[in-house]
Design a protein around this motif. Structure first.
Motif, PDB file in Angstrom:
ATOM      1  N   VAL A  40       9.767  60.091 -11.266  1.00 37.02           N
ATOM      2  CA  VAL A  40      10.855  61.121 -11.937  1.00 37.02           C
ATOM      3  C   VAL A  40      11.034  60.420 -13.411  1.00 37.02           C
ATOM      4  CG1 VAL A  40      11.738  62.310 -10.003  1.00 37.02           C
ATOM      5  CG2 VAL A  40      12.751  59.883 -10.793  1.00 37.02           C
TER       6      VAL A  40
ATOM      7  N   ASP B  10       8.270  63.757 -13.182  1.00 32.44           N
ATOM      8  CA  ASP B  10       8.135  64.869 -12.068  1.00 32.44           C
ATOM      9  C   ASP B  10       6.772  65.041 -11.680  1.00 32.44           C
ATOM     10  OD1 ASP B  10      11.087  65.429 -12.269  1.00 32.44           O
ATOM     11  OD2 ASP B  10      10.761  66.736 -13.770  1.00 32.44           O
TER      12      ASP B  10
ATOM     13  N   GLU C 124      11.676  59.568  -6.337  1.00 30.14           N
ATOM     14  CA  GLU C 124      12.643  60.391  -5.643  1.00 30.14           C
ATOM     15  C   GLU C 124      11.833  60.925  -4.468  1.00 30.14           C
ATOM     16  OE1 GLU C 124      14.833  63.897  -7.080  1.00 30.14           O
ATOM     17  OE2 GLU C 124      15.766  62.164  -8.018  1.00 30.14           O
ATOM     18  N   ASN C 125      12.800  61.090  -3.418  1.00 32.20           N
ATOM     19  CA  ASN C 125      12.213  61.940  -2.223  1.00 32.20           C
ATOM     20  C   ASN C 125      12.663  63.291  -2.690  1.00 32.20           C
ATOM     21  OD1 ASN C 125      12.003  63.546   0.174  1.00 32.20           O
ATOM     22  ND2 ASN C 125      13.077  61.927   1.434  1.00 32.20           N
ATOM     23  N   ARG C 126      11.487  64.138  -3.042  1.00 32.87           N
ATOM     24  CA  ARG C 126      11.766  65.541  -2.910  1.00 32.87           C
ATOM     25  C   ARG C 126      11.071  66.253  -1.929  1.00 32.87           C
ATOM     26  NH1 ARG C 126      11.341  66.216  -9.634  1.00 32.87           N
ATOM     27  NH2 ARG C 126      13.221  65.130 -10.123  1.00 32.87           N
ATOM     28  N   SER C 127      11.642  67.028  -1.132  1.00 33.22           N
ATOM     29  CA  SER C 127      11.035  67.969  -0.017  1.00 33.22           C
ATOM     30  C   SER C 127       9.865  67.009   0.863  1.00 33.22           C
ATOM     31  CB  SER C 127      10.513  69.121  -0.422  1.00 33.22           C
ATOM     32  OG  SER C 127      11.650  69.972  -1.226  1.00 33.22           O
TER      33      SER C 127
ATOM     34  N   VAL D 131       8.002  61.572  -5.578  1.00 33.59           N
ATOM     35  CA  VAL D 131       7.629  61.962  -6.995  1.00 33.59           C
ATOM     36  C   VAL D 131       8.284  60.862  -7.824  1.00 33.59           C
ATOM     37  CG1 VAL D 131       8.383  63.959  -8.514  1.00 33.59           C
ATOM     38  CG2 VAL D 131       7.940  64.312  -6.144  1.00 33.59           C
TER      39      VAL D 131
ATOM     40  N   GLU E   9      16.639  63.412   1.413  1.00 36.08           N
ATOM     41  CA  GLU E   9      15.931  64.391   0.230  1.00 36.08           C
ATOM     42  C   GLU E   9      16.850  64.048  -0.918  1.00 36.08           C
ATOM     43  OE1 GLU E   9      15.047  67.495  -1.790  1.00 36.08           O
ATOM     44  OE2 GLU E   9      14.000  66.609  -0.154  1.00 36.08           O
ATOM     45  N   GLY E  10      16.435  64.126  -2.218  1.00 37.43           N
ATOM     46  CA  GLY E  10      17.053  64.156  -3.302  1.00 37.43           C
ATOM     47  C   GLY E  10      17.613  62.550  -3.689  1.00 37.43           C
TER      48      GLY E  10
END
Length: 158
Positions: free
Chosen positions: A76, A110, A67-70, A74, A45-46
């Protein structure tokens, strides 16, 4: 009374932290058309990675960074060293800022990737589509030139 509320709040925060579990980890995976695994890399995550390639006409390096977001893939930011053919900023999709060298970054895109993945057909030769995760760089163009390659974020170990 104030101490009791403070103690209760602290206990509640500890309980929430203990039951929330760890942030979603994932694996960045690249699969060739026949299912061969070209890359599998943990991405907590992040953390993120970039897909890099050289513009087919101008030759400079372009990057799209994710990015790994939850547990979601995503998009970015992107770096575009020039306004060459096929490269442009779409108003309302992130914000364009100068890179100080004649090119530009598109930041704060995003944008979640539908289905947590997409198909890329790596170019041959000097186009050299690559995935960079930390210090690791894998050339998709070397491994599967002109094949359909699926790049996806999966659950860790999935």
């Amino acid at each position: 009374m104030i101490e009791r509320v403070g103690g209760g709040l602290s206990a509640l925060l500890v309980l929430i932290a203990a039951t929330a579990g760890p942030a979603p980890a994932g694996d960045l995976v690249a699969l060739s058309e026949d299912g061969t695994e070209l890359l599998r890399q943990p991405v907590p995550e992040g953390t993120g990675w970039c897909v890099l390639w050289h513009h087919s006409v101008k030759g400079f390096e372009v990057s799209d960074c994710y990015e790994n977001r939850s547990g979601r893939m995503v998009l970015v930011r992107s770096h575009l060293p020039d306004f060459a053919a096929g490269l442009d900023h779409i108003p309302g999709r992130g914000r364009q800022v100068s890179d100080g060298q004649g090119g530009y970054w598109i930041l704060d895109i995003d944008e979640p990737v539908p289905g947590n993945g997409y198909i890329l057909r790596p170019g041959r030769g000097n186009v050299d589509h690559r995935i960079a995760v930390g210090d690791r760089v894998v050339s998709l163009s070397e491994a599967a030139p002109r094949e359909k390659v699926r790049i996806e974020l999966t659950e860790e170990g999935g």
